[in-house]
Enzyme design. Structure first.
Site, PDB file in Angstrom:
ATOM      1  N   ARG A 164       0.811  -1.244   0.000  1.00 12.58           N
ATOM      2  CA  ARG A 164       0.000   0.000   0.000  1.00 12.58           C
ATOM      3  C   ARG A 164       0.831   1.275   0.000  1.00 12.58           C
ATOM      4  NH1 ARG A 164      -3.113  -3.265   3.359  1.00 12.58           N
ATOM      5  NH2 ARG A 164      -4.942  -3.989   2.246  1.00 12.58           N
TER       6      ARG A 164
ATOM      7  N   LYS B 169       3.616  11.428 -11.157  1.00  9.77           N
ATOM      8  CA  LYS B 169       2.836  10.558 -12.037  1.00  9.77           C
ATOM      9  C   LYS B 169       3.635   9.274 -12.232  1.00  9.77           C
ATOM     10  CE  LYS B 169       0.196  13.592 -15.121  1.00  9.77           C
ATOM     11  NZ  LYS B 169       0.024  13.961 -16.541  1.00  9.77           N
TER      12      LYS B 169
END
Ligand SMILES: NC(=O)c1ccc[n+]([C@@H]2O[C@H](COP(=O)([O-])OP(=O)(O)OC[C@H]3O[C@@H](n4cnc5c(N)ncnc54)[C@H](O)[C@@H]3O)[C@@H](O)[C@H]2O)c1
Ligand SMILES: [Zn+2]
Length: 356
Positions: free
Chosen positions: A121, A143
């Site tokens: 995670r 990004k």
């Protein structure tokens, strides 16, 4: 050393830039070393050039470090390689405290960033860009992503690094054509944000051999950091960074990835966008010519036999064409970009003539 801060509240991070910074990487990383596992994600050639030396230096400073090598080229940004990286992170017994160092160009940065954002995670990572494109563009802004058959960068996250370490001396070994392609993005920053910078770049390009990369990287990073700090998730201002990209992406898809470099394609895209901006009476002829002349100083591959019709299907697929409206980045003057929704298909097709 120049340090530029990307201001994103708790997710803010520094970009450190200096020629020769490589030797200071251990000092810069030291404060984040709490005895956790560190993993360099890179490519074999880059490990030989820089990675093994970095590992040795970090080991001297008691870092617990290993590395993962991914293939060269766009193929590395795949589900298969992503899955390989995940398996190797597990084999190295990485856990939530592990820190990743993405050492490479945009391909490594995008894949390693995506892996870091998803492993357990999300774990911390640093970007250590080694191409000009990665230094001025892909390593900043968070990004990350990989490709699937249906399209490039279709799977990804916004996930900011802990820091970006840039040594422009890395460019000494980079292939000249990769450098030229990166310069396309550098020109973009001047064109959309800073007319004085554009003029400097244009002057510097008259003697490309002595191009001051460190200076240009610093200015470009400052502009990108400023834009990201104002619009992290591309809901407004960040879209301006797509100047030249609507046509550029279409050229990349049409010609086939690997036939033209991203920076080369967007340089051509900017020429077309300059023409369109003039046509919309937003940019004077003089300024459009100046942009064109500057881009023509880059030794770009010649584009032959492009018919507007062939490009249109790719332009329509472009994700910037939202709900049927094309949000096209135009110039309202040098250094002043804006979004226009008035760019017609016909205009896009006509603009391609500037490439012949
Ligand atoms: N995340 C973003 O915001 C963003 C922005 C722009 C582009 N991208 C992505 O970046 C990728 C392209 O990145 P790129 O242009 O850096 O290409 P790249 O990562 O493929 O690197 C080009 C080649 O140069 C080699 N190389 C890298 N550094 C070197 C060095 N210092 N010396 C010698 N060889 C070196 C690499 O091994 C590779 O073969 C694309 O996948 C694109 O989608 C991402
Ligand atoms: Zn780009």
């Amino acid at each position: 050393m120049k340090t530029i801060q990307v201001q994103l509240g708790q997710r803010s991070y520094p970009i450190h830039i200096k020629s020769g910074l490589f030797k200071n990487f251990p000092d810069l990383l030291m404060e984040t070393n709490h005895g956790q596992k560190w993993i360099i994600i890179s490519q074999h050639g880059l490990m030989e050039l820089f990675g093994f030396e970095l590992m040795a230096k970090l080991k001297e400073q008691s870092f617990n470090i290993d590395y993962i090598s991914v293939p060269m080229g766009e193929a590395a940004k795949s589900m298969k390689e992503f899955s390989n990286v995940m398996s190797q992170l597990t084999e190295f017994e990485c856990d939530r405290s592990t820190t990743v160092l993405a050492l490479g160009g945009g391909v490594v940065g995008d894949l390693a960033g995506f892996a870091a954002s998803t492993f357990m995670r999300g774990i911390e990572y640093f970007q250590i860009p080694t191409t000009l494109l990665a230094m001025v563009d892909s390593s900043i802004g968070g990004k990350t992503g990989i490709n699937i058959a249906q399209g490039k960068n279709m799977i990804g996250t916004f996930y900011q690094p802990k820091g970006v370490l840039i040594d422009p001396d890395f460019l000494n070994t980079l292939h000249r054509n990769e450098v030229i392609a990166g310069l396309g993005e550098v020109v973009k920053y001047g064109a959309i944000w800073d007319a004085d910078f554009l003029q400097e770049i244009s002057d510097w390009l008259d003697d490309i051999v002595s191009f001051p990369f460190e200076k240009a990287v610093k200015r470009s990073c400052k502009i990108k950091a400023e834009i990201i700090s104002l619009d992290e998730r591309e809901s407004g201002l960040r879209r301006l960074l797509n100047f030249g990209h609507t046509i550029g992406h279409a050229l990349e898809s049409y010609l086939g990835y690997g036939r033209i470099r991203h920076g080369e394609a967007i340089a051509h895209g900017m020429q077309c966008s300059g023409w369109i901006s003039e046509r919309l009476n937003l940019l004077s002829k003089e300024d459009a010519d100046y942009l064109n002349i500057t881009i023509n100083k880059l030794p770009l591959p010649k584009i032959k036999n492009i018919h507007g019709n062939n490009l249109m299907s790719f332009i329509k697929m472009d994700k910037k064409s939202e709900k049927g409206i094309l949000n096209f980045v135009v110039l309202k003057g040098l250094g002043k970009a804006a979004i226009s929704i008035d760019v017609s298909e016909k205009m896009l097709q006509q603009s391609l003539k500037v490439l012949h």
